[in-house]
Design an enzyme around this catalytic site. Structure first.
Site, mmCIF file in Angstrom:
data_model
loop_
_atom_site.group_PDB
_atom_site.id
_atom_site.type_symbol
_atom_site.label_atom_id
_atom_site.label_comp_id
_atom_site.label_asym_id
_atom_site.label_seq_id
_atom_site.Cartn_x
_atom_site.Cartn_y
_atom_site.Cartn_z
ATOM 1 N N GLU A 172 -5.428 -4.899 10.493
ATOM 2 C CA GLU A 172 -4.417 -3.864 10.704
ATOM 3 C C GLU A 172 -4.712 -3.120 11.999
ATOM 4 O OE1 GLU A 172 -2.462 -2.825 6.716
ATOM 5 O OE2 GLU A 172 -4.107 -1.439 7.027
ATOM 6 N N SER A 179 3.343 -2.029 10.411
ATOM 7 C CA SER A 179 4.802 -2.069 10.619
ATOM 8 C C SER A 179 5.409 -3.444 10.330
ATOM 9 C CB SER A 179 5.154 -1.599 12.030
ATOM 10 O OG SER A 179 4.707 -0.270 12.221
ATOM 11 N N ASN A 230 0.872 -1.173 0.000
ATOM 12 C CA ASN A 230 0.000 0.000 0.000
ATOM 13 C C ASN A 230 0.909 1.222 0.000
ATOM 14 O OD1 ASN A 230 -1.791 2.035 0.543
ATOM 15 N ND2 ASN A 230 -2.380 1.307 2.577
ATOM 16 N N GLY A 240 2.335 2.346 10.754
ATOM 17 C CA GLY A 240 3.268 3.456 10.602
ATOM 18 C C GLY A 240 3.923 3.891 11.899
ATOM 19 N N GLU A 291 -7.043 4.654 7.796
ATOM 20 C CA GLU A 291 -6.808 6.073 7.496
ATOM 21 C C GLU A 291 -8.022 6.672 6.790
ATOM 22 O OE1 GLU A 291 -3.076 5.483 5.513
ATOM 23 O OE2 GLU A 291 -2.164 4.948 7.428
ATOM 24 N N LYS A 333 0.168 4.243 -0.334
ATOM 25 C CA LYS A 333 -0.482 5.422 0.264
ATOM 26 C C LYS A 333 -0.229 6.658 -0.608
ATOM 27 C CE LYS A 333 -0.291 3.201 4.709
ATOM 28 N NZ LYS A 333 -0.262 3.313 6.165
ATOM 29 N N HIS A 369 -9.595 1.062 4.754
ATOM 30 C CA HIS A 369 -8.347 1.281 5.492
ATOM 31 C C HIS A 369 -8.623 2.243 6.654
ATOM 32 C CE1 HIS A 369 -4.297 2.514 6.492
ATOM 33 N NE2 HIS A 369 -3.881 1.432 5.877
HETATM 34 P P1 PGA Z 1 2.739 0.313 7.672
HETATM 35 O O1 PGA Z 1 1.273 0.490 7.025
HETATM 36 O O2 PGA Z 1 3.298 -0.974 7.130
HETATM 37 O O3 PGA Z 1 3.509 1.522 7.223
HETATM 38 O O4 PGA Z 1 2.557 0.249 9.141
HETATM 39 C C1 PGA Z 1 0.420 -0.607 6.814
HETATM 40 C C2 PGA Z 1 -0.854 -0.128 6.185
HETATM 41 O O5 PGA Z 1 -1.394 0.903 6.605
HETATM 42 O O6 PGA Z 1 -1.371 -0.753 5.235
#
Ligand code: PGA
Length: 255
Positions: free
Chosen positions: A173, A218, A9, A179, A103, A11, A101
């Site tokens: 997640e 992460s 992803n 992140g 976010e 983003k 997601h």
């Molecule tokens: P990350 O994000 O690996 O940077 O923690 C995962 C995601 O949001 O899909």
């Protein structure tokens, strides 16, 4: 046997030039080995067509890397300024779409009603949804994580037919791990993945056995192998580490 999947992803990262370099680096590394892992990259909308063309050029026979989008509209077409429809995604050879997601739930107020519409539209267009669920830190700390994740699944996926559910990919997640550099332990991931499979089985029976459940938060080369070794973890949805070709490919190789 469930599919093994590693999806990147990206983003809101990369310019088109950077995306092209990243995908070229990825294909070069991926071509060095055989794998039974389905590899997916999900660039920003503006880069989908270029990435699709690069992948098509590289893989004119058997695709080794598939294309996904990070979102889609909850309507088919018309006066929805700024939105991107599933048919538009299909027209650039997108096979997957990330939906729900955290976010998007948090910053763009996505709710279960619109997520259900998006899933239906994606499935009808032949695009596979990667449906994200996960609890926030305070929900885990107050021991509500199972309840929250079950609710996210019931509110959206329980409205599907069994044949539709059999096409869905779920990504667990935990929001506190996205992140942040803080990863769920492999035991925490397995515990939640097994629970998610049970929640799916309660409604859809055996279909639950074929639904891939990916871990996200992460995930990196140093922890992927441990997390992927768990029986209910079928792969990963990778954010930060998917922007570095070697790291992403090392995660694929962790299976
Ligand atoms: P990350 O994000 O690996 O940077 O923690 C995962 C995601 O949001 O899909």
């Amino acid at each position: 046997m469930r599919k093994k999947i590693v999806a990147g992803n990206w983003k809101m990262n990369t310019t088109i030039k950077e995306a092209e370099v990243l995908v070229k680096d990825l294909t070069a590394l991926v071509d060095e080995f055989d794998t039974d892992v389905d590899i997916i990259v999900c660039p920003p909308f503006t880069h989908l067509d270029s990435v699709a063309r690069l992948l098509a050029k590289q893989y004119d026979e058997k695709e080794k890397i598939y294309l996904g989008a990070q979102n889609c509209a909850d309507h088919t077409s018309g006066a929805y300024t700024g939105e991107v429809s599933v048919n538009m995604l299909k027209s650039v050879n997108c096979k997957y779409v990330i939906l729900g997601h955290s976010e998007r739930r948090e910053y763009y107020h996505e709710n279960s009603a619109s997520l259900y519409e998006k899933i239906e539209l994606a499935l009808n267009a032949g695009i596979i949804p990667i449906f994200c669920v996960g609890e926030k830190l305070e929900e885990r700390e107050s021991n509500r994580h199972f309840e929250v994740v079950a609710e996210q699944i019931k509110d959206v996926l329980y409205r599907l037919k069994g044949a539709e559910m059999s096409k869905i990919i779920i990504a667990y997640e935990p929001v506190w791990a996205i992140g942040t550099g803080k990863t769920a332990t492999s035991e925490q991931a397995e515990e939640m993945h097994a629970y998610i499979r049970k929640v799916v089985a309660d409604k859809f029976g055996d279909v639950a056995d074929i639904v891939p459940i990916l871990y996200g938060g992460s995930c990196k080369p140093s922890n992927a192998q441990e997390i992927f070794s768990k029986p209910n973890v079928d792969g990963g949805l990778i954010g930060g580490a998917s922007l570095v070709a070697k790291d992403f490919v090392d995660i694929v190789k962790s299976f």
